[in-house]
Design an enzyme around this catalytic site. Structure first.
Site, PDB file in Angstrom:
ATOM      1  N   ARG A   1       8.828  -9.090   3.034  1.00  0.00           N
ATOM      2  CA  ARG A   1       7.831  -8.421   3.884  1.00  0.00           C
ATOM      3  C   ARG A   1       8.111  -8.681   5.346  1.00  0.00           C
ATOM      4  O   ARG A   1       7.442  -8.102   6.206  1.00  0.00           O
ATOM      5  CB  ARG A   1       6.448  -8.948   3.544  1.00  0.00           C
ATOM      6  CG  ARG A   1       5.625  -8.068   2.605  1.00  0.00           C
ATOM      7  CD  ARG A   1       4.260  -8.703   2.545  1.00  0.00           C
ATOM      8  NE  ARG A   1       3.194  -8.004   1.915  1.00  0.00           N
ATOM      9  CZ  ARG A   1       2.912  -8.022   0.628  1.00  0.00           C
ATOM     10  NH1 ARG A   1       3.704  -8.593  -0.222  1.00  0.00           N
ATOM     11  NH2 ARG A   1       1.818  -7.441   0.178  1.00  0.00           N
TER      12      ARG A   1
ATOM     13  N   ARG B   1     -10.871  -0.551  -3.076  1.00  0.00           N
ATOM     14  CA  ARG B   1     -10.403  -1.733  -3.816  1.00  0.00           C
ATOM     15  C   ARG B   1     -11.126  -2.992  -3.342  1.00  0.00           C
ATOM     16  O   ARG B   1     -11.478  -3.843  -4.142  1.00  0.00           O
ATOM     17  CB  ARG B   1      -8.888  -1.906  -3.647  1.00  0.00           C
ATOM     18  CG  ARG B   1      -8.376  -3.131  -4.368  1.00  0.00           C
ATOM     19  CD  ARG B   1      -6.900  -3.056  -4.628  1.00  0.00           C
ATOM     20  NE  ARG B   1      -6.156  -3.276  -3.406  1.00  0.00           N
ATOM     21  CZ  ARG B   1      -4.833  -3.171  -3.318  1.00  0.00           C
ATOM     22  NH1 ARG B   1      -4.134  -2.814  -4.376  1.00  0.00           N
ATOM     23  NH2 ARG B   1      -4.218  -3.397  -2.205  1.00  0.00           N
TER      24      ARG B   1
ATOM     25  N   ARG C   1     -10.748  -7.612  -2.236  1.00  0.00           N
ATOM     26  CA  ARG C   1      -9.503  -7.854  -1.500  1.00  0.00           C
ATOM     27  C   ARG C   1      -9.578  -7.360  -0.071  1.00  0.00           C
ATOM     28  O   ARG C   1     -10.170  -6.323   0.212  1.00  0.00           O
ATOM     29  CB  ARG C   1      -8.317  -7.205  -2.218  1.00  0.00           C
ATOM     30  CG  ARG C   1      -7.785  -8.126  -3.301  1.00  0.00           C
ATOM     31  CD  ARG C   1      -6.589  -7.550  -3.952  1.00  0.00           C
ATOM     32  NE  ARG C   1      -5.467  -7.367  -3.046  1.00  0.00           N
ATOM     33  CZ  ARG C   1      -4.258  -7.063  -3.463  1.00  0.00           C
ATOM     34  NH1 ARG C   1      -4.018  -6.927  -4.732  1.00  0.00           N
ATOM     35  NH2 ARG C   1      -3.293  -6.900  -2.598  1.00  0.00           N
TER      36      ARG C   1
ATOM     37  N   LYS D   1       1.893   0.531  -5.117  1.00  0.00           N
ATOM     38  CA  LYS D   1       3.125  -0.239  -5.327  1.00  0.00           C
ATOM     39  C   LYS D   1       3.097  -1.014  -6.652  1.00  0.00           C
ATOM     40  O   LYS D   1       4.071  -0.998  -7.404  1.00  0.00           O
ATOM     41  CB  LYS D   1       3.283  -1.190  -4.138  1.00  0.00           C
ATOM     42  CG  LYS D   1       4.383  -2.197  -4.218  1.00  0.00           C
ATOM     43  CD  LYS D   1       4.527  -2.938  -2.905  1.00  0.00           C
ATOM     44  CE  LYS D   1       3.341  -3.813  -2.557  1.00  0.00           C
ATOM     45  NZ  LYS D   1       3.264  -5.079  -3.275  1.00  0.00           N
TER      46      LYS D   1
ATOM     47  N   ARG E   1       6.547  -4.517   8.374  1.00  0.00           N
ATOM     48  CA  ARG E   1       7.117  -3.685   7.299  1.00  0.00           C
ATOM     49  C   ARG E   1       8.096  -2.655   7.858  1.00  0.00           C
ATOM     50  O   ARG E   1       9.141  -2.395   7.275  1.00  0.00           O
ATOM     51  CB  ARG E   1       5.998  -2.962   6.536  1.00  0.00           C
ATOM     52  CG  ARG E   1       5.606  -3.647   5.254  1.00  0.00           C
ATOM     53  CD  ARG E   1       4.862  -2.721   4.320  1.00  0.00           C
ATOM     54  NE  ARG E   1       3.733  -2.080   4.956  1.00  0.00           N
ATOM     55  CZ  ARG E   1       2.539  -2.659   5.097  1.00  0.00           C
ATOM     56  NH1 ARG E   1       2.315  -3.851   4.620  1.00  0.00           N
ATOM     57  NH2 ARG E   1       1.564  -2.035   5.700  1.00  0.00           N
TER      58      ARG E   1
HETATM   59  P1  AMP Z   1       0.706  -8.069  -2.959  1.00  0.00           P
HETATM   60  O1  AMP Z   1       0.232  -8.243  -4.368  1.00  0.00           O
HETATM   61  O2  AMP Z   1       2.180  -7.846  -2.861  1.00  0.00           O
HETATM   62  O3  AMP Z   1      -0.097  -7.044  -2.210  1.00  0.00           O
HETATM   63  O4  AMP Z   1       0.433  -9.475  -2.222  1.00  0.00           O
HETATM   64  C1  AMP Z   1      -0.865 -10.013  -2.101  1.00  0.00           C
HETATM   65  C2  AMP Z   1      -0.941 -10.998  -0.932  1.00  0.00           C
HETATM   66  O5  AMP Z   1      -0.026 -12.084  -1.146  1.00  0.00           O
HETATM   67  C3  AMP Z   1      -0.518 -10.433   0.416  1.00  0.00           C
HETATM   68  O6  AMP Z   1      -1.616  -9.807   1.064  1.00  0.00           O
HETATM   69  C4  AMP Z   1      -0.056 -11.665   1.170  1.00  0.00           C
HETATM   70  O7  AMP Z   1      -1.139 -12.435   1.645  1.00  0.00           O
HETATM   71  C5  AMP Z   1       0.619 -12.465   0.069  1.00  0.00           C
HETATM   72  N1  AMP Z   1       2.066 -12.134  -0.064  1.00  0.00           N
HETATM   73  C6  AMP Z   1       2.684 -11.576  -1.143  1.00  0.00           C
HETATM   74  N2  AMP Z   1       3.998 -11.428  -0.928  1.00  0.00           N
HETATM   75  C7  AMP Z   1       4.225 -11.899   0.327  1.00  0.00           C
HETATM   76  C8  AMP Z   1       5.370 -11.991   1.147  1.00  0.00           C
HETATM   77  N3  AMP Z   1       6.563 -11.560   0.706  1.00  0.00           N
HETATM   78  N4  AMP Z   1       5.230 -12.529   2.388  1.00  0.00           N
HETATM   79  C9  AMP Z   1       4.032 -12.957   2.846  1.00  0.00           C
HETATM   80  N5  AMP Z   1       2.917 -12.885   2.136  1.00  0.00           N
HETATM   81  C10 AMP Z   1       2.982 -12.362   0.882  1.00  0.00           C
END
Ligand code: AMP
Length: 183
Positions: A88, A127, A133, A13, A144
């Site tokens: 999300r 990863r 992570r 993504k 989702r």
């Molecule tokens: P991402 O880079 O989009 O994979 O986001 C990394 C982490 O940030 C996720 O695993 C969540 O812990 C948090 N996070 C990012 N966006 C959201 C969201 N829209 N709602 C809840 N948690 C989020």
């Protein structure tokens, strides 16, 4: 144009979002990137969300919605917005609709990257070994699916794009999907 790129951790993504942003000159709004910056800067929000993110859990909707509420107006000022990692949850999707409606805007389409579960697990483990992570949770996976259903029910175009293969090939599929949706 308001687009959402949607996909589980390990779906590519982030990589595809950057390419879409460059190709279509969209403002890229990534809640994950904003949260990571807060953690790095050691802000109040950063301290609150650091552990949640490390555990691979979702950050509470209130925090996410307030961040987007702050950042969305500057993004909406341009030709288009690509939302990455948001919404999300269905609650976030509802809040987004309200925010957009205030400006007379709406979500135009959702690109959902589809990658088989076993491949995701493999990519995520790799990863996690490199970046430290954490994994995706079952709740996050179920949520989702609900978000995608929410948009389908509202009649928003949801383009499911095969996320397997080289990033170039995936991007080509996204470009085709976007081309169809803008016709
Ligand atoms: P991402 O880079 O989009 O994979 O986001 C990394 C982490 O940030 C996720 O695993 C969540 O812990 C948090 N996070 C990012 N966006 C959201 C969201 N829209 N709602 C809840 N948690 C989020």
């Amino acid at each position: 144009m308001i687009a959402i790129i949607f996909g589980p951790p390990g779906s590519g993504k982030g990589t595809q979002a950057t390419r879409i942003e460059q190709e279509f000159h969209l403002a890229h709004l990534s809640t994950g990137a904003i949260l990571r910056a807060e953690v790095t800067r050691g802000t109040e929000i950063g301290k609150e969300v650091g552990r949640i993110m490390a555990a691979g859990d979702l950050v509470p909707d209130e925090i996410i919605v307030s961040i987007v509420r702050q950042r969305l107006p500057e993004s909406e000022a341009g030709p288009g917005v690509l939302l990455d990692g948001f919404p999300r949850t269905v609650e976030q999707a509802r809040s987004l609709d309200e925010m957009l409606a205030e400006e007379g805007h709406r979500v135009d389409f959702v690109i959902a990257l589809d990658v088989p579960e076993d491949v995701l697990v493999d990519r995520i483990l790799r990863r996690a070994a490199v970046e430290g992570r954490a994994d995706d949770t079952e709740d996050a996976i179920a949520e989702r699916m609900h978000v995608l259903d929410y948009y389908r029910q509202k009649g928003v175009r949801v383009e499911v794009v095969d996320g397997m293969g080289e990033p170039d090939a995936v991007f080509e599929r996204i470009r085709e999907a976007i081309g169809i949706s803008s016709r």
